[in-house]
Design a protein around this motif. Sequence first.
Motif, PDB file in Angstrom:
ATOM      1  N   PRO A  79     -66.660 102.403  14.002  1.00 17.13           N
ATOM      2  CA  PRO A  79     -66.430 101.303  14.942  1.00 17.13           C
ATOM      3  C   PRO A  79     -65.131 100.544  14.665  1.00 17.13           C
ATOM      4  O   PRO A  79     -64.509 100.030  15.587  1.00 17.13           O
ATOM      5  CB  PRO A  79     -67.653 100.401  14.738  1.00 17.13           C
ATOM      6  N   ALA A  80     -64.704 100.509  13.424  1.00 18.92           N
ATOM      7  CA  ALA A  80     -63.454  99.820  13.083  1.00 18.92           C
ATOM      8  C   ALA A  80     -62.233 100.515  13.687  1.00 18.92           C
ATOM      9  O   ALA A  80     -61.170  99.906  13.796  1.00 18.92           O
ATOM     10  CB  ALA A  80     -63.305  99.739  11.566  1.00 18.92           C
ATOM     11  N   ASP A  81     -62.381 101.765  14.090  1.00 25.89           N
ATOM     12  CA  ASP A  81     -61.268 102.528  14.668  1.00 25.89           C
ATOM     13  C   ASP A  81     -61.164 102.378  16.185  1.00 25.89           C
ATOM     14  O   ASP A  81     -60.257 102.939  16.800  1.00 25.89           O
ATOM     15  CB  ASP A  81     -61.432 104.015  14.336  1.00 25.89           C
ATOM     16  N   GLU A  84     -62.902  99.250  31.987  1.00 24.71           N
ATOM     17  CA  GLU A  84     -64.218  99.890  32.017  1.00 24.71           C
ATOM     18  C   GLU A  84     -64.146 101.298  31.431  1.00 24.71           C
ATOM     19  O   GLU A  84     -65.025 101.712  30.678  1.00 24.71           O
ATOM     20  CB  GLU A  84     -64.761  99.956  33.451  1.00 24.71           C
ATOM     21  N   LEU A  85     -63.112 102.040  31.776  1.00 27.81           N
ATOM     22  CA  LEU A  85     -62.935 103.389  31.237  1.00 27.81           C
ATOM     23  C   LEU A  85     -62.687 103.342  29.740  1.00 27.81           C
ATOM     24  O   LEU A  85     -63.251 104.141  28.981  1.00 27.81           O
ATOM     25  CB  LEU A  85     -61.772 104.102  31.940  1.00 27.81           C
ATOM     26  N   GLU A  86     -61.865 102.408  29.297  1.00 28.68           N
ATOM     27  CA  GLU A  86     -61.588 102.268  27.865  1.00 28.68           C
ATOM     28  C   GLU A  86     -62.873 101.956  27.091  1.00 28.68           C
ATOM     29  O   GLU A  86     -63.136 102.535  26.044  1.00 28.68           O
ATOM     30  CB  GLU A  86     -60.550 101.170  27.630  1.00 28.68           C
ATOM     31  N   GLU A  87     -63.663 101.052  27.629  1.00 26.94           N
ATOM     32  CA  GLU A  87     -64.925 100.688  26.975  1.00 26.94           C
ATOM     33  C   GLU A  87     -65.879 101.881  26.955  1.00 26.94           C
ATOM     34  O   GLU A  87     -66.535 102.143  25.943  1.00 26.94           O
ATOM     35  CB  GLU A  87     -65.571  99.497  27.683  1.00 26.94           C
ATOM     36  N   TYR A  88     -65.964 102.584  28.068  1.00 31.38           N
ATOM     37  CA  TYR A  88     -66.852 103.746  28.150  1.00 31.38           C
ATOM     38  C   TYR A  88     -66.490 104.799  27.103  1.00 31.38           C
ATOM     39  O   TYR A  88     -67.370 105.389  26.484  1.00 31.38           O
ATOM     40  CB  TYR A  88     -66.775 104.350  29.558  1.00 31.38           C
ATOM     41  N   CYS A  89     -65.208 105.012  26.902  1.00 34.95           N
ATOM     42  CA  CYS A  89     -64.759 106.046  25.968  1.00 34.95           C
ATOM     43  C   CYS A  89     -64.904 105.648  24.506  1.00 34.95           C
ATOM     44  O   CYS A  89     -64.960 106.516  23.642  1.00 34.95           O
ATOM     45  CB  CYS A  89     -63.313 106.431  26.271  1.00 34.95           C
ATOM     46  N   THR A  90     -64.952 104.365  24.219  1.00 37.28           N
ATOM     47  CA  THR A  90     -65.088 103.931  22.828  1.00 37.28           C
ATOM     48  C   THR A  90     -66.493 103.435  22.492  1.00 37.28           C
ATOM     49  O   THR A  90     -66.799 103.208  21.332  1.00 37.28           O
ATOM     50  CB  THR A  90     -64.059 102.837  22.489  1.00 37.28           C
ATOM     51  N   GLN A 120     -72.028 102.874  18.541  1.00 38.20           N
ATOM     52  CA  GLN A 120     -73.398 103.363  18.423  1.00 38.20           C
ATOM     53  C   GLN A 120     -73.532 104.383  17.302  1.00 38.20           C
ATOM     54  O   GLN A 120     -74.595 104.978  17.124  1.00 38.20           O
ATOM     55  CB  GLN A 120     -73.833 103.991  19.749  1.00 38.20           C
ATOM     56  N   GLY A 121     -72.428 104.628  16.589  1.00 41.34           N
ATOM     57  CA  GLY A 121     -72.458 105.582  15.492  1.00 41.34           C
ATOM     58  C   GLY A 121     -72.517 107.033  15.946  1.00 41.34           C
ATOM     59  O   GLY A 121     -72.951 107.903  15.216  1.00 41.34           O
ATOM     60  N   LYS A 122     -72.087 107.281  17.188  1.00 42.25           N
ATOM     61  CA  LYS A 122     -72.118 108.636  17.739  1.00 42.25           C
ATOM     62  C   LYS A 122     -70.699 109.145  17.899  1.00 42.25           C
ATOM     63  O   LYS A 122     -69.781 108.397  18.154  1.00 42.25           O
ATOM     64  CB  LYS A 122     -72.821 108.640  19.095  1.00 42.25           C
TER      65      LYS A 122
END
Length: 63
Positions: free
Chosen positions: A11-13, A46-52, A57-59
């Motif tokens: 998540p830090a990345d 929205e796209l940026e959030e979706y991709c990160t 979620q650790g996935k």
Amino acid sequence: MLTYNIVRLSPADADRVREFLVKTFFKDEPLNIAIGLMQDGQRCLELEEYCTMPLSQGKLQIF
């Protein structure tokens, strides 16, 4: 000889991944071009959030 390390993203990345996608992938991706998503340097948060989102979620998401 070229050497490199492969490491799992965390998540830090997320900010670095988002910046990388904005600079390299989003602007040249054919579907984004076709619908005019990234015209004139615009960003799609929205796209940026979706991709990160999977990072938080650790996935691992593979494009």
